[in-house]
Enzyme design. Structure first.
Site, PDB file in Angstrom:
ATOM      1  N   GLU A 137      -8.161   0.296   4.616  1.00 47.99           N
ATOM      2  CA  GLU A 137      -8.021   0.849   3.274  1.00 47.99           C
ATOM      3  C   GLU A 137      -9.351   1.407   2.764  1.00 47.99           C
ATOM      4  OE1 GLU A 137      -4.857  -1.664   0.921  1.00 47.99           O
ATOM      5  OE2 GLU A 137      -5.795  -2.915   2.424  1.00 47.99           O
ATOM      6  N   SER A 171      -1.355  -2.146   1.518  1.00 52.74           N
ATOM      7  CA  SER A 171      -0.932  -0.745   1.436  1.00 52.74           C
ATOM      8  C   SER A 171       0.241  -0.425   2.357  1.00 52.74           C
ATOM      9  CB  SER A 171      -2.107   0.200   1.735  1.00 52.74           C
ATOM     10  OG  SER A 171      -3.076   0.102   0.705  1.00 52.74           O
ATOM     11  N   ARG A 190      -2.910  -9.159  -8.976  1.00 49.95           N
ATOM     12  CA  ARG A 190      -1.709  -8.352  -9.209  1.00 49.95           C
ATOM     13  C   ARG A 190      -0.615  -8.863  -8.296  1.00 49.95           C
ATOM     14  NH1 ARG A 190      -1.904  -3.106  -6.641  1.00 49.95           N
ATOM     15  NH2 ARG A 190      -0.193  -3.923  -5.416  1.00 49.95           N
ATOM     16  N   ASP A 203       3.020  -8.610  -6.664  1.00 54.24           N
ATOM     17  CA  ASP A 203       4.077  -7.654  -6.338  1.00 54.24           C
ATOM     18  C   ASP A 203       5.402  -8.394  -6.208  1.00 54.24           C
ATOM     19  OD1 ASP A 203       2.148  -5.700  -6.297  1.00 54.24           O
ATOM     20  OD2 ASP A 203       2.026  -5.552  -4.103  1.00 54.24           O
ATOM     21  N   GLU A 239       4.002 -10.846  -2.833  1.00 54.48           N
ATOM     22  CA  GLU A 239       2.612 -11.139  -2.485  1.00 54.48           C
ATOM     23  C   GLU A 239       1.744 -11.084  -3.730  1.00 54.48           C
ATOM     24  OE1 GLU A 239       0.102  -8.298  -0.812  1.00 54.48           O
ATOM     25  OE2 GLU A 239       1.026  -6.602  -1.821  1.00 54.48           O
ATOM     26  N   ASN A 272      -2.180  -9.753  -4.856  1.00 52.10           N
ATOM     27  CA  ASN A 272      -3.362  -8.973  -4.461  1.00 52.10           C
ATOM     28  C   ASN A 272      -4.562  -9.424  -5.281  1.00 52.10           C
ATOM     29  OD1 ASN A 272      -2.032  -6.720  -2.740  1.00 52.10           O
ATOM     30  ND2 ASN A 272      -0.769  -6.882  -4.575  1.00 52.10           N
ATOM     31  N   GLY A 296      -5.899  -2.114  -6.421  1.00 49.98           N
ATOM     32  CA  GLY A 296      -6.390  -0.744  -6.422  1.00 49.98           C
ATOM     33  C   GLY A 296      -6.795  -0.287  -7.809  1.00 49.98           C
TER      34      GLY A 296
HETATM   35  N1  LIG Z   1      11.261  -8.104   1.391  1.00 43.60           N
HETATM   36  C1  LIG Z   1      11.161  -6.893   0.867  1.00 43.60           C
HETATM   37  N2  LIG Z   1      12.206  -6.349   0.205  1.00 43.60           N
HETATM   38  C2  LIG Z   1      12.109  -5.096  -0.327  1.00 43.60           C
HETATM   39  N3  LIG Z   1      11.001  -4.336  -0.259  1.00 43.60           N
HETATM   40  C3  LIG Z   1       9.924  -4.833   0.389  1.00 43.60           C
HETATM   41  C4  LIG Z   1       9.940  -6.131   0.969  1.00 43.60           C
HETATM   42  N4  LIG Z   1       8.746  -6.354   1.545  1.00 43.60           N
HETATM   43  C5  LIG Z   1       8.007  -5.248   1.322  1.00 43.60           C
HETATM   44  N5  LIG Z   1       8.704  -4.338   0.644  1.00 43.60           N
HETATM   45  C6  LIG Z   1       8.228  -2.988   0.237  1.00 43.60           C
HETATM   46  O1  LIG Z   1       6.992  -2.700   0.893  1.00 43.60           O
HETATM   47  C7  LIG Z   1       5.900  -2.639  -0.038  1.00 43.60           C
HETATM   48  C8  LIG Z   1       4.660  -3.338   0.532  1.00 43.60           C
HETATM   49  O2  LIG Z   1       4.955  -4.691   0.826  1.00 43.60           O
HETATM   50  P1  LIG Z   1       4.040  -5.891   0.348  1.00 43.60           P
HETATM   51  O3  LIG Z   1       4.706  -7.152   0.756  1.00 43.60           O
HETATM   52  O4  LIG Z   1       3.709  -5.757  -1.100  1.00 43.60           O
HETATM   53  O5  LIG Z   1       2.749  -5.722   1.279  1.00 43.60           O
HETATM   54  P2  LIG Z   1       1.367  -4.910   1.106  1.00 43.60           P
HETATM   55  O6  LIG Z   1       1.379  -4.230  -0.224  1.00 43.60           O
HETATM   56  O7  LIG Z   1       0.323  -5.952   1.197  1.00 43.60           O
HETATM   57  O8  LIG Z   1       1.347  -3.970   2.262  1.00 43.60           O
HETATM   58  C9  LIG Z   1       6.432  -3.318  -1.290  1.00 43.60           C
HETATM   59  O9  LIG Z   1       5.797  -2.827  -2.440  1.00 43.60           O
HETATM   60  C10 LIG Z   1       7.898  -2.943  -1.225  1.00 43.60           C
HETATM   61  O10 LIG Z   1       8.075  -1.606  -1.609  1.00 43.60           O
HETATM   62 MG   LIG Z   2       1.953  -4.973  -2.072  1.00 43.22          MG
END
Ligand SMILES: Nc1ncnc2c1ncn2[C@@H]1O[C@H](COP(=O)(O)OP(=O)(O)O)[C@@H](O)[C@H]1O
Ligand SMILES: [Mg+2]
Length: 315
Positions: A14, A151, A260, A262, A275, A277, A281
């Site tokens: 990133e 990301s 933050r 999610d 998750e 953060n 960002g």
């Molecule tokens: N179990 C899930 N169900 C629906 N969407 C998901 C799921 N896991 C990830 N996503 C989608 O992928 C994006 C990134 O996943 P995330 O777990 O936040 O990991 P990171 O942001 O650390 O890469 C999320 O914002 C969402 O849009």
């Molecule tokens: Mg995320």
């Protein structure tokens, strides 16, 4: 004049996002009258910090080394105060396989998941358990992603059993542990938390609606590819629950200054935490600045508030 070193770039995947965050943060601190030392992270970093002796470090790094406890550990040893969560909170939040276990053990809803490490595949033949994954997660679609990444890098939405091995291979090319997780169809939210002298302040949830349907790297950072709603379009009850959960996650992981969280709110109105953060960002399209702006905290205010938390030793 207080001197703040803004750490950005580095060698994480990133890097470019971090440079964008770092440039904006540096400009904001400069505007607010701080002496700014913008530093790309290289093997000379430690020497530079020792000779420059900044009053604080603003961590504008994202991803590995910046968000996983590595830089935090070094700064603590050097005795330089820094923005954002400490070593343990950073390490816990960075590792989704660990933080999800903590969520579940502490009553914070998170989608069902299973964890596989490259070592389990290599040393223990774990591939022979892959056929059990879909049933364990309520069928397809499901998502496979690296336990330690950001990301949406290395993340695949898997539609059928045939695509599962490749999805794991892809996730494991980003790190040594991958998780498969139940896919939650619903509203995507980012809920930012700031702490200050008055206690935790949970900012209005931001809702992301990517035009492509998937909130991937391009949807996150290309202006126009995602529609944002602040506050998110939620009923009062769900909004209150989402905010409560964000504060609970921040506290559970031991975060300070900022985080933050999610989430996805399913069609049934139940929020699921994906998750947390610890170095959110700070680009033009980033979610924390958007949420802060909605409560009248402009970008410079936000940056200065976090810098002051480090300078004033807010724990
Ligand atoms: N179990 C899930 N169900 C629906 N969407 C998901 C799921 N896991 C990830 N996503 C989608 O992928 C994006 C990134 O996943 P995330 O777990 O936040 O990991 P990171 O942001 O650390 O890469 C999320 O914002 C969402 O849009
Ligand atoms: Mg995320």
């Amino acid at each position: 004049m207080e001197k703040i070193a803004v750490l950005m770039g580095g060698r994480s995947l990133e890097r470019d996002v971090s440079l964008r965050s770092g440039e904006r943060i540096s400009a904001a601190l400069d505007e607010r009258g701080y002496k700014v030392l913008a530093l790309d992270v290289t093997p000379e970093l430690t020497e530079t910090l020792r000779s420059e002796r900044p009053d604080a470090v603003y961590i504008a790094l994202h991803g590995k080394y910046g968000e996983d406890g590595t830089i935090q550990e070094l700064l603590e040893f050097l005795g330089v105060p820094y923005t954002g969560p400490g070593v343990v909170a950073s390490a816990l939040a960075w590792d989704k396989a660990v933080s999800k276990r903590l969520f579940r053990a502490n009553g914070i809803p998170t989608p069902d998941w299973v964890t596989f490490s490259a070592d389990a595949f290599k040393e223990m033949g774990a591939a022979r358990a892959l056929d059990l994954v879909p049933d364990a997660l309520g069928g397809f679609p499901l998502v496979v992603k690296p336990a330690e990444q950001g990301s949406a890098l290395g993340l695949t939405r898997v539609e059928d059993a045939g695509a599962l091995p490749d999805a794991f291979l892809s996730a494991l090319s980003y790190g040594s542990v991958a998780i498969a997780e139940r896919w939650i169809e619903g509203a995507e939210l980012a809920v930012s938390v700031l702490d200050g002298p008055g206690g935790l302040e949970v900012l209005p949830p931001v809702e992301m609606v990517p035009k492509s349907g998937l909130f991937d790297f391009s949807a996150m950072y290309t202006p126009g590819e995602t529609d944002y709603y602040v506050p998110a379009r939620l009923t009062d009850d769900v909004a209150a629950e989402v905010r409560r959960l964000a504060g609970a996650v921040h506290t559970l992981l031991g975060c300070r200054h900022v985080s933050r969280v999610d989430m996805v709110v399913g069609a049934d109105g139940v929020p699921n935490v994906l998750e947390c953060n610890t170095s959110p960002g700070m680009t033009e399209t980033s979610l924390l600045p958007m949420a802060a702006d909605a409560v009248g905290v402009g970008f410079q205010d936000l940056v200065e508030r976090l810098a002051r938390a480090a300078l004033d030793g807010l724990e």
